[in-house]
Scaffold this motif. Structure first.
Motif, short mmCIF file in Angstrom:
data_model
loop_
_atom_site.label_atom_id
_atom_site.label_comp_id
_atom_site.label_asym_id
_atom_site.label_seq_id
_atom_site.Cartn_x
_atom_site.Cartn_y
_atom_site.Cartn_z
N ILE A 14 -15.39 -1.19 -2.93
CA ILE A 14 -16.02 0.11 -3.22
C ILE A 14 -14.93 1.14 -3.55
CG2 ILE A 14 -17.25 2.05 -2.16
CD1 ILE A 14 -19.02 0.05 -0.73
N GLY A 15 -13.85 1.12 -2.78
CA GLY A 15 -12.74 2.03 -3.04
C GLY A 15 -12.15 1.82 -4.43
N LEU A 16 -12.04 0.56 -4.82
CA LEU A 16 -11.46 0.26 -6.14
C LEU A 16 -12.40 0.70 -7.26
CD1 LEU A 16 -9.95 -3.29 -5.49
CD2 LEU A 16 -8.70 -1.17 -5.94
N TRP B 278 5.24 -6.00 -3.23
CA TRP B 278 6.38 -5.82 -4.13
C TRP B 278 5.93 -6.00 -5.58
CZ3 TRP B 278 8.55 -9.69 -7.32
CH2 TRP B 278 9.74 -9.30 -7.98
N ALA B 279 5.15 -7.05 -5.84
CA ALA B 279 4.73 -7.34 -7.20
C ALA B 279 3.87 -6.21 -7.75
CB ALA B 279 3.95 -8.66 -7.25
N LEU B 280 2.97 -5.68 -6.90
CA LEU B 280 2.11 -4.60 -7.38
C LEU B 280 2.93 -3.35 -7.70
CD1 LEU B 280 -0.94 -5.05 -5.00
CD2 LEU B 280 -1.05 -5.03 -7.50
N ILE C 59 -6.15 -3.25 -2.85
CA ILE C 59 -6.07 -4.59 -3.41
C ILE C 59 -5.58 -5.58 -2.35
CG2 ILE C 59 -4.90 -6.03 -5.13
CD1 ILE C 59 -4.81 -3.47 -6.91
N GLN C 60 -4.56 -5.17 -1.60
CA GLN C 60 -4.04 -6.07 -0.57
C GLN C 60 -5.07 -6.33 0.53
OE1 GLN C 60 -0.19 -4.00 0.22
NE2 GLN C 60 0.64 -6.07 0.03
N ILE D 272 1.12 2.54 -13.03
CA ILE D 272 1.15 3.59 -12.03
C ILE D 272 -0.23 3.89 -11.44
CG2 ILE D 272 1.33 6.13 -11.88
CD1 ILE D 272 3.95 4.84 -11.43
N GLU D 273 -1.26 3.97 -12.31
CA GLU D 273 -2.59 4.36 -11.82
C GLU D 273 -3.17 3.30 -10.88
OE1 GLU D 273 -2.98 3.34 -16.25
OE2 GLU D 273 -1.58 4.30 -14.88
N VAL D 274 -2.73 2.05 -11.06
CA VAL D 274 -3.21 0.98 -10.17
C VAL D 274 -2.47 1.03 -8.84
CG1 VAL D 274 -3.41 -1.52 -9.90
CG2 VAL D 274 -3.88 -0.47 -12.10
#
Lengths: 304, 242, 326
Positions: free
Chosen positions: A124-126, C265-267, C282-283, C273-275
Motif C-alpha cells: 500500500i505504501g509503495l 546496498w543494491a537499492l 521494498i525491503q 532517486i525517487e525509488v
C-alpha cells in the motif's frame, strides 16, 4: 475529562467494528490474525480510490451531505469498499492461510499473518505513497456541545458513531434471528457437528471473512474520516483491536463490541494522567490488566 | 427378503492412512430396523459411524444407501442423502437456544414450521424449554434434543453413537425405547452401544466388532445367548480372517 | 583492502550477534513451540539494560551507573528475563493466541516507553557515550573490532553448545514431549506451564544477550534499534534456517542478514532517486515474502532439522523431519 470520554467512545466505535471480525476469525479459524488490521487499510484506501473516481465521473456526488464532510460519492464508496475488502480477505485466506494450515499448524498461520501484514502494509505504501491522505481537504468544524465543561464534537464523529452502532445492531439481528446466524455460531462452537447438520464449512469460513473484511473496511474508513489515511494505520490499530478482543473475551462478538469501546475510552482517559506520547502503550496495559484479573475476558470461555 | 438400506462393504479407514482403525468391516442395516454394533473398548465402533457420516476418510471399501454410493461424501451433504447422526457427546449447540438448535437443523427442510410443530409434539419437554440455552438442559433432555435435531430432516437412517452413555438408567431406557419406536415409523437406526443387554433387548440385528474387524453377527435375541459374545468381551476369542 | 576486511569484520560481527538471537528464538519456537511476537523487546531490554547500567552519567538523565561491564551485562540479561517472565507467567496457561498477542504488545510498549521515558532512556536520542570494555588496552581501530568479533564468536559457540546439550538432555526431551502432546506430558506429572515458562525465559535471556552485545558493539542504542522489523528479520532467519535446527538458525541468520544488507546496498546504488525513498518498504515486502513464501513452500526450512530421537536402548537414531514445523 468529558471531552476525553466522548473522544474515547468515538474511537471505540471503529475499534469495535475492527475487533468483531478479528474475534470471529480467531474463534472459528483458531489463530490470531495479525494481518486483520491491514483489512482496515485496504478498506480505507479502496474507498479513497472509489471516492475520487465517482467525484470525477459524477461531480454531483461530490456535494457534501448536510454538515458532514461525507459526500454521496464516499457513501457509495463505503459499500463498494466493504465488498472489495471482504473479497480480499476471502482470497488471502484461500491462497495463503489455508495453504499454510495444510503444511503446518496454528503457529505457522500466526507467523504467516505477520508476513502478510508486512506485505500488505508496504505494498500500500509503495502504491499510494507514504504520506497521509484525506477523504476531504476541507476543514471540518467541530460543534460546541457544551462550553463548560468544554465539549467539542464533529458532525462526522456523530455520524461514525451512529453508523457503527447501526451496523452492530444489524449483525446482532443476523446472529440472533436468522438460520445463517445460527450456522455461524454453530460452526464457531462445534464445526463437525455443524457440518453433520448440513452446514457447509467452507462457505461459513468465507462468510466470516466477508463479514470481518466488510466491517473492517468500515472501521478503516471511519478511522480515515476521523483522522487521516496512512499506510501504517494497520500497524497502529492492530494492538488496540487485539486488546478489544481480549478484554471482551476471544470469540465473543458482543465482547468485542464492548471491548472496543472500553479500550477506546481507556486509551483516551489515560491521556488525563499520562503524557500523550505513551498512548500506544495503553492497549498493552489493558491486556495485562485483563490477563491478571480475568484471563478469559468479559464474555470469553476457557478454551485451550 | 427384507430390503437393506445401509450397506457397508469391506471398509478400511482410520485417522491416518497407514494406521487403519477399521480393517475390512462389512455390515448391513435393514430398512425400518434397529441394528446395534457392540464390542469392547477400542473396537472401532464409533470410528465406523464417523466414517459412514463422512467425518473420517475412507481408505478402502464402499458405503451405500440403497443402491446409491455415498463413500467419501462430505458430512454436510449427508442430511441430503437422508442420513442423520447423533454423536455421543457435544451433540447439541450449547450456546444456542433449543429453538435455534432446531431451526438450524431444519434449515434445509421444505416446511420447517410444520416440522417444528411435529417435533415439539413428539418432545413436549423441548417445547417447554424452547427459549433456554441447550447448555442448560439435563443429560436426558439434551439427548432428546440431539435426537430431535437428527429427526428434523426426516432422515431414512439415523446413526447414534452410544445414546445412553452418561445418562441415568431411567433416561437411558427412555432414549433407547424412543429409538425402537422410531423403527416402527419406518426409520432405520444403527446404533453403537456399551450397554450390551439394553441394546440387544431392543435391537433386531447385532454386529460384534473387535480390533476393527467383524467378529460375529446375528439376530439380537440369539446373540444374547451366544457364549462367544462373553468370550470376546473377556478378551479371549477373536475371529481374525486368516 | 583494509576497507574490505574491516567491512567483513563488521558484517560478521552483526550477523553473529543476530545468530545468537535466532538461537534464543529457536529454543522458544523450534524446541518448545512458543510464539514470540516481541523478540525485539528482549533484544532491546538487553541492550538498554546494559547501556544504562554500564554507561556514564548524562545530564538530566537517570542511570549512567558506570558499572563494571560484566555486571552491567548481567543487569541487561536480568531485565530481558524479567520482562519475559512477566509476559510468560500471565499467558502461558492460556491458549497460544494470548502469548502471541501479549508478546507483540510488549514489543510495541517497549519501543514506546524507550522513546518517551527521556529521563531514563534518552528518548528518541537514545543512549550515547557508552564506553566499550577494554577500549583502553585495545584502542578503537580494527584491532578492537577483531577482538570484539572473536568474543562474539566465542559467545555464539557457547550458546550453541549449551543449546545442543540442552536439546538432548532430559529437559530437552521434556520440552519436545510437551510440544508434541501436552496432555500426555501433564498426565506424567509434569507441569507444562512451568517448563514452558522456563524455556521461554531462557530463550528471551539469550535474545537479550544478543541485544546487549549489539548495544556494546555500537556503544549506542536508540528506539530505532527496537523497531518491529527486527522481530520479523529474526523470524525470517529462523524460518529460512529451519525451526528446531540450531545450525540452520545460524546459517539462516547469515543468509538473511547478507540478503538484507545487499538489497539495501543494491537499492541505494542502482535504484533511481525517487525509488530510494521506498527502500524500506521494498525491503519489508521482501522480508514478508520470505516469511510467507517459506511457510507455503518449504516450511521445514532450507536446512531441515535432523531430529535426534533417543531410543529406549540408549542408542540414538537420526531422522530427517520432513512433515514441517511443529
Amino acid at each position: 475529562m468529558i471531552q476525553h470520554l466522548v473522544d474515547g467512545i468515538l474511537v471505540g466505535s471503529f475499534l469495535s467494528l475492527g475487533a468483531i471480525g478479528l474475534t470471529m476469525a480467531m474463534h472459528i479459524l483458531r489463530f490470531a490474525n495479525f494481518s486483520h488490521a491491514e483489512l482496515l487499510s485496504i478498506g480505507a484506501y479502496s474507498a479513497l480510490v472509489f471516492d475520487k473516481l465517482f467525484e470525477s465521473l459524477l461531480p454531483i456526488l461530490a456535494e457534501k451531505i448536510g454538515p458532514l464532510s461525507m459526500t454521496g460519492a464516499l457513501a457509495i464508496s463505503i459499500v463498494l469498499s466493504m465488498a472489495i475488502t471482504g473479497l480480499s480477505a476471502v482470497l488471502i485466506d484461500r491462497f495463503i492461510f489455508q495453504r499454510v494450515r495444510q503444511k503446518g499448524e496454528e503457529l505457522s498461520m500466526v507467523f504467516a499473518s505477520f508476513g502478510m501484514a508486512l506485505i500488505i502494509r508496504n505494498v500500500i505504501g509503495l502504491v499510494f505513497g507514504l504520506s497521509a491522505e484525506l477523504y476531504s481537504q476541507d476543514i471540518a468544524f467541530a460543534m460546541v456541545v457544551s462550553r463548560d465543561p468544554l465539549l467539542l464534537v464533529k458532525p462526522d464523529q456523530v455520524f461514525v458513531l451512529i453508523a457503527a452502532l447501526v451496523l452492530m445492531f444489524i449483525l446482532h439481528l443476523v446472529l440472533s434471528r436468522t438460520t445463517f446466524g445460527f450456522s455461524l455460531r454453530a460452526v464457531a462452537e462445534n464445526p463437525s457437528l455443524a457440518q453433520v447438520h448440513g452446514v457447509n464449512l467452507k462457505r461459513m469460513i468465507a462468510a466470516v471473512w466477508i463479514i470481518g473484511g466488510g466491517l473492517g473496511a468500515v472501521a478503516g474508513i471511519f478511522y480515515g474520516l476521523s483522522y487521516q489515511i496512512t499506510p501504517v494505520m494497520g500497524r497502529d490499530l492492530v494492538l488496540p483491536i487485539f486488546a478489544a478482543t481480549i478484554v471482551g473475551g476471544i470469540g465473543s462478538v458482543y465482547g468485542a463490541v464492548l471491548g472496543g469501546f472500553i479500550v477506546g475510552i481507556a486509551a483516551n482517559l489515560a491521556l488525563v494522567i499520562l503524557p500523550s506520547g505513551y498512548s500506544p502503550s495503553v492497549p498493552f496495559l489493558m491486556i495485562l490488566a485483563v490477563l491478571l484479573l480475568r484471563p478469559h475476558g468479559l464474555f470469553g470461555e476457557a478454551r485451550t | 427378503m427384507p430390503e437393506a438400506l445401509l450397506s457397508v462393504e469391506n471398509l478400511t479407514a482410520g485417522y491416518v492412512p497407514d494406521l487403519p482403525i477399521l480393517s475390512g468391516v462389512s455390515l448391513t442395516a435393514e430398512k425400518a430396523s434397529l441394528t446395534a454394533i457392540i464390542g469392547p473398548n477400542g473396537a472401532g465402533k464409533s470410528t465406523l459411524i464417523k466414517v459412514v457420516v463422512g467425518l473420517l476418510p475412507v481408505t478402502d471399501g464402499h458405503i451405500r444407501i440403497g443402491a446409491k454410493e455415498i463413500t467419501g461424501l462430505s458430512p454436510d451433504r449427508m442430511t441430503g442423502a437422508g442420513i442423520a447422526y447423533v454423536p455421543q457427546t457435544d451433540n447439541v449447540f450449547r450456546t444456542l437456544t433449543i429453538q435455534q438448535n432446531l431451526d438450524l437443523a431444519l434449515k434445509t427442510h421444505g416446511n420447517p414450521q410444520k416440522r417444528l410443530a411435529d417435533l415439539y409434539d413428539r418432545f413436549p419437554v423441548l417445547a417447554e424449554k424452547r427459549r433456554d440455552r441447550a447448555g442448560a438442559l439435563s443429560g436426558g433432555q439434551r439427548q432428546f434434543l440431539a435426537v430431535a435435531m437428527a429427526l428434523a430432516v426426516e432422515p431414512e437412517l439415523i446413526l447414534m453413537d452410544e445414546p445412553s452413555a452418561g445418562l441415568s438408567p431411567k433416561a437411558a431406557e427412555d432414549v433407547l425405547d424412543h429409538a425402537k419406536q422410531l423403527t416402527a415409523q419406518g426409520v432405520t437406526i444403527l446404533l453403537v452401544e456399551q450397554n450390551v443387554k439394553q441394546a440387544l433387548r431392543r435391537a433386531d440385528h447385532c454386529y460384534v466388532l473387535a480390533e476393527g474387524r467383524n467378529q460375529i453377527d446375528g439376530p439380537a435375541t440369539q446373540l444374547l445367548e451366544d457364549p462367544t459374545l462373553g468370550r470376546i468381551y473377556l478378551g479371549g476369542e477373536r475371529r481374525v480372517p486368516a | 583492502m583494509i576497507g574490505v576486511l574491516s567491512y567483513l569484520v563488521f558484517f560478521t560481527t552483526v550477523a553473529a550477534i543476530l545468530s545468537i538471537a535466532v538461537l534464543g528464538l529457536n529454543l522458544q519456537w523450534g524446541n518448545t513451540g512458543l510464539f514470540n511476537g516481541g523478540v525485539v523487546a528482549s533484544f532491546g531490554a538487553g541492550a538498554y539494560g546494559t547501556l544504562i547500567l554500564g554507561g556514564p552519567p548524562q545530564e538530566g538523565q537517570l542511570g549512567g551507573f558506570e558499572l563494571f561491564y560484566p555486571l552491567a551485562l548481567f543487569g541487561g540479561l536480568l531485565f530481558a528475563g524479567g520482562l519475559a517472565w512477566m509476559v510468560g507467567k500471565l499467558t502461558l496457561r492460556l491458549r497460544h493466541d494470548y502469548l502471541a498477542i501479549a508478546t507483540f504488545g510488549v514489543a510495541v510498549a517497549f519501543e514506546n516507553v524507550m522513546r518517551n521515558a527521556t529521563n531514563v532512556t534518552g528518548g528518541a536520542q537514545g543512549i550515547r557515550g557508552f564506553e566499550r570494555p577494554m577500549m583502553e588496552t585495545l584502542g578503537s581501530g580494527l584491532t578492537y573490532n577483531l577482538a570484539f568479533l572473536i568474543s562474539v564468536l566465542v559467545v555464539l559457540a557457547l550458546v550453541y553448545v549449551f543449546l545442543e546439550r540442552l536439546t538432548v538432555s532430559p529437559f530437552g526431551r521434556l520440552l519436545r514431549a510437551i510440544r508434541e502432546d501436552e496432555t500426555a506430558a501433564r498426565s506424567l506429572g509434569k507441569a507444562p506451564a512451568r517448563i514452558r515458562l522456563l524455556a521461554f525465559v531462557t530463550g528471551s535471556v539469550i535474545i537479550g544477550l544478543a541485544g546487549a552485545l549489539y548495544g556494546t558493539f555500537y556503544a549506542f542504542v536508540s528506539p530505532q534499534d527496537v523497531l518491529p522489523i527486527l522481530t520479523f528479520q529474526i523470524w525470517a532467519m529462523l524460518i529460512v534456517g529451519g525451526a528446531g535446527n540450531n545450525k540452520g538458525a545460524i546459517a539462516g541468520a547469515f543468509l538473511i542478514w547478507g540478503a538484507w544488507t545487499f538489497s539495501g546496498w543494491a537499492l541505494s546504488r542502482f535504484a533511481p532517486i525517487e525509488v530510494q525513498l521506498y527502500t524500506g518498504s521494498i525491503q519489508f515486502v521482501l522480508i514478508g515474502m520470505v516469511i510467507v513464501g517459506m511457510l507455503l513452500w518449504r516450511p521445514q526450512g532450507l536446512f531441515p532439522e535432523r531430529l535426534v530421537v533417543s531410543q529406549p536402548g540408549g542408542g540414538t537414531r537420526e531422522k530427517t523431519q520432513a512433515e514441517g514445523l511443529t
